[in-house]
Design a protein around this motif. Structure first.
Motif, PDB file in Angstrom:
ATOM      1  N   ILE A  33       1.960 108.446   6.809  1.00  7.18           N
ATOM      2  CA  ILE A  33       1.811 109.808   6.291  1.00  7.18           C
ATOM      3  C   ILE A  33       1.557 109.777   4.786  1.00  7.18           C
ATOM      4  O   ILE A  33       0.670 110.466   4.273  1.00  7.18           O
ATOM      5  CB  ILE A  33       3.069 110.644   6.607  1.00  7.18           C
ATOM      6  CG1 ILE A  33       3.124 110.947   8.106  1.00  7.18           C
ATOM      7  CG2 ILE A  33       3.075 111.954   5.818  1.00  7.18           C
ATOM      8  CD1 ILE A  33       4.473 111.385   8.601  1.00  7.18           C
ATOM      9  N   ILE A  34       2.336 108.937   4.085  1.00 13.11           N
ATOM     10  CA  ILE A  34       2.158 108.834   2.637  1.00 13.11           C
ATOM     11  C   ILE A  34       0.763 108.304   2.307  1.00 13.11           C
ATOM     12  O   ILE A  34       0.098 108.781   1.388  1.00 13.11           O
ATOM     13  CB  ILE A  34       3.255 107.943   2.024  1.00 13.11           C
ATOM     14  CG1 ILE A  34       4.605 108.658   2.138  1.00 13.11           C
ATOM     15  CG2 ILE A  34       2.957 107.596   0.576  1.00 13.11           C
ATOM     16  CD1 ILE A  34       5.795 107.800   1.861  1.00 13.11           C
ATOM     17  N   LEU A  35       0.307 107.349   3.123  1.00 10.82           N
ATOM     18  CA  LEU A  35      -1.027 106.780   2.918  1.00 10.82           C
ATOM     19  C   LEU A  35      -2.102 107.860   3.061  1.00 10.82           C
ATOM     20  O   LEU A  35      -2.985 108.004   2.204  1.00 10.82           O
ATOM     21  CB  LEU A  35      -1.255 105.659   3.940  1.00 10.82           C
ATOM     22  CG  LEU A  35      -2.422 104.737   3.649  1.00 10.82           C
ATOM     23  CD1 LEU A  35      -2.120 103.847   2.459  1.00 10.82           C
ATOM     24  CD2 LEU A  35      -2.747 103.892   4.874  1.00 10.82           C
ATOM     25  N   ILE A  36      -2.012 108.639   4.132  1.00 12.07           N
ATOM     26  CA  ILE A  36      -2.996 109.701   4.367  1.00 12.07           C
ATOM     27  C   ILE A  36      -2.920 110.751   3.255  1.00 12.07           C
ATOM     28  O   ILE A  36      -3.920 111.312   2.828  1.00 12.07           O
ATOM     29  CB  ILE A  36      -2.766 110.367   5.742  1.00 12.07           C
ATOM     30  CG1 ILE A  36      -3.021 109.354   6.855  1.00 12.07           C
ATOM     31  CG2 ILE A  36      -3.678 111.581   5.921  1.00 12.07           C
ATOM     32  CD1 ILE A  36      -2.612 109.837   8.229  1.00 12.07           C
ATOM     33  N   THR A  37      -1.708 110.985   2.764  1.00 12.89           N
ATOM     34  CA  THR A  37      -1.529 111.974   1.693  1.00 12.89           C
ATOM     35  C   THR A  37      -2.179 111.510   0.395  1.00 12.89           C
ATOM     36  O   THR A  37      -2.845 112.287  -0.287  1.00 12.89           O
ATOM     37  CB  THR A  37      -0.028 112.209   1.447  1.00 12.89           C
ATOM     38  OG1 THR A  37       0.581 112.562   2.689  1.00 12.89           O
ATOM     39  CG2 THR A  37       0.189 113.313   0.452  1.00 12.89           C
TER      40      THR A  37
END
Lengths: 307, 321
Positions: A33-37
């Motif tokens: 999720i952090i990566l996509i964010t």
């Protein structure tokens, strides 16, 4: 409680042994999720520091291709028209500093006035006694239900009749005095200030006006700052209303300028490097602002929507 | 407060002398009896009230009025009765844009709510880190325009990294924004990316209100995380979830910016959402009356949704205890 503490070691052990696997999976999802964010932010930077020729030659390179600041120069209007066209940009002039200044002026004007006037109204709605108070407040609350789109067209007509089209004041005016939400939000906080504090100040000889400035506002500084930052971000990011009101450079704000920048470049062969540099410049002030106030905002944001 | 501790009664100004010795309750009642702070309140409320009347109340009434007129900004509005509404009902593009908008809202809200809930629960059960919450919120700092442009670049059919990832995963290339079936889901996804952090924080605040002992007790009873989610988290979060849903649905219906910078309504009207159509009618074709009528329709739809959702929330609130 005693039984709970004694049973904890025996009952929790199997759970804990099983847990790391679930926990690892959960952290993996969180990481994703952090990566996509965050990835798009990196991609903006990587693209902005590349040349357009490099981008088409090597689209998957995770690093900037032919590292250059040419995109930023183009976005900031520091490049001659010929040079810009050679680099894949549009020859049209762009006055980025001006749009930046316009955005700062509009957002500051809206935020400063809106928060101040809303705080005054919220004080009258929460700490002053007057006839019809709850009815007027009910009217304000009902205003919260009217979606923005509904008032935009009539407001445009009004701003046009006031001859404020294509002015910064015209952009700021509709939200400069209040939003029902801001009044509602601050009233909630003001109501929670204990009556005794105010009475002590009264006994001390302070008038109501002095109490507002010296007691109530300072005590509510955290919600005021939170609301201020959120209002600043909202007005900075607003696009629809400024798009309707501004026609020329004199009142163009960054969001509108970005869309114009995009529209100026041909559909085939968009100046991605320049566009992403411009995007970064437009977004940077909000990132910095947020970095300064993040902790406060993050912890009080729950309040904004629900209460 | 220093003021509270250091206030000898002798320093009271004359006007307040009579009320001074009374208890706080009596002082409060006294303020109410004397008609209160009417004049001061009027001054304090004047700017906000002016703004409210001029830029909210009056425009709302005027918008309703304009919807019954033919108006092009240049000549005075001309009353035409229900003409605009009749035209709207027979306008296939209006119904198309309504359909596209609803499709967008369903995909956007569905994905956003589920992912926000998942992220909020993960945050609550894994860590209380404010840094992570801050990171999740960062896309919210971007304007819709910036978010639209960035994803336009990432999803570009020729040079975008998006399709490189898609093909690397073994799928065929996807014409994200250039294809009629993909365009709306793509725009919905872009806006999920931008807004999910804010929704997450709202839900996270709701989760924080659930006492931790409930989870402790459930764990002692051997309940799994999955079971705790359905038996504790979901029932207790439901009122908050409902309010968040109302807010996000209303926001979602007003999608405009992202469409304007990515597809401009295309391909072939596939992303011609209601607000974009209203904008086009007003500023592209100068049919302010017709645009106002469509705004009224949008207002009616939103009000209906709000009322319906409030009803459903009330109904559900009783069994929460």
């Amino acid at each position: 409680m005693a039984t709970v503490t004694t049973t904890t070691p025996t009952t929790l052990r199997p759970v804990q042994r099983k847990f790391p696997l679930g926990r690892a999976a959960a952290w993996t999802v969180m990481g994703l999720i952090i990566l996509i964010t965050l990835l798009p932010f990196y991609w903006i930077l990587r693209t902005a520091l590349s040349t357009n020729a490099g981008l088409s030659a090597d689209p998957t390179n995770p690093l900037p291709v032919d590292l250059t600041t040419s995109g930023f120069e183009r976005a900031l209007g520091m490049q001659s028209a010929e040079e810009a066209v050679k680099q894949g940009g549009a020859g049209g002039g762009l006055d980025f500093w001006r749009y930046l200044l316009n955005s700062v002026l509009v957002s500051t004007l809206i935020t400063g006035c809106q928060i101040f006037f809303s705080a005054m109204a919220a004080y009258a709605f929460s700490r002053l006694r007057w006839r019809g108070r709850d009815k007027v407040f009910g009217l304000f609350l009902a205003g919260m239900m009217v979606p923005a789109i509904f008032t935009l067209l009539p407001n445009f007509v009004l701003i046009k009749q006031l001859h404020l089209i294509d002015t910064l004041l015209g952009i700021a005016l509709p939200t400069m005095f209040m939003t029902p939400f801001a009044v509602f939000f601050l009233r909630q906080f003001f109501m929670n200030i204990p009556q005794e504090v105010e009475e002590a100040a009264l006994l001390d000889g302070a008038g109501k006006i002095k109490i507002f400035f010296r007691v109530v506002l300072p005590m509510a500084s955290t919600p005021v700052i939170t609301l201020g930052v959120l209002t600043y971000i909202t007005s900075w990011n607003d696009y629809f209303w400024p798009l309707m009101v501004s026609y020329s450079d004199s009142s163009r704000v960054l969001t509108v300028a970005l869309a114009v920048f995009r529209a100026q470049t041909p559909a085939t062969g968009v100046d991605w490097s320049g566009l992403m540099a411009a995007t970064l410049i437009a977004a940077l002030p909000m990132l910095v602002l947020f970095a300064c106030f993040a902790r406060r905002i993050v912890s009080s944001i729950g309040f904004t929507g629900i209460k | 407060m220093t003021i509270a501790s250091s206030s000898p009664p002798s320093r009271l100004p004359r006007g307040d002398a009579e009320r001074a010795p009374t208890t706080p309750r009596a002082a409060r009642a006294g303020a109410g009896d004397s008609g209160g702070d009417g004049r001061l309140a009027a001054v304090f409320i004047a700017p906000a009230f002016l703004g409210f009347v001029v830029f909210l109340l009056w425009p709302t009434l005027r918008g309703i009025y304009l919807s019954f007129t033919r108006f092009n900004l240049l000549t005075p509005a001309e009353w035409v009765g229900l003409d605009n509404y009749v035209r709207m009902v027979h306008d296939p593009i209006f119904w198309d844009s309504m359909k596209v908008t609803v499709e967008y809202v369903v995909i956007n809200i569905g994905l956003q709510t589920v992912s926000a809930l998942a992220i909020a629960v993960l945050l609550q059960r894994l860590t209380q880190s404010a840094l992570l919450r801050g990171i999740v919120l960062t896309p919210y700092l971007m304007s819709n325009v910036v978010a639209g442009l960035v994803w336009l670049w990432i999803l570009d059919t020729q040079l975008g990294i998006g399709n490189e990832i898609v093909t690397a995963l073994g799928f065929d290339r996807i014409p994200f924004l250039a294809d009629e079936t993909w365009a709306i889901p793509t725009i919905a996804l872009i806006n999920v990316w931008r807004h999910v952090g804010y929704t997450t924080l709202l839900l996270f605040a709701g989760l924080q209100a659930i006492p931790n002992d409930m989870y402790e007790a459930a764990r002692v009873d051997g309940a799994s995380e999955w079971r705790m989610f359905w038996r504790i988290t979901m029932p207790l979060l439901r009122p908050v979830l409902a309010v968040v849903l109302i807010m996000t649905v209303i926001g979602s219906f007003q999608v405009f910016d992202t469409v304007a910078v990515t597809t401009a309504g295309g391909p072939a009207n596939a992303t011609n959402v209601l607000q974009y159509y209203i904008y086009g009618s007003a500023f592209g074709r100068f049919q302010f009356g017709y645009a106002s009528a469509m705004s009224v329709a949008l207002l009616v739809v939103l009000s209906a949704i709000t009322i319906l959702q409030y009803r459903l929330t009330r109904a559900g609130r009783s069994d929460l205890g």
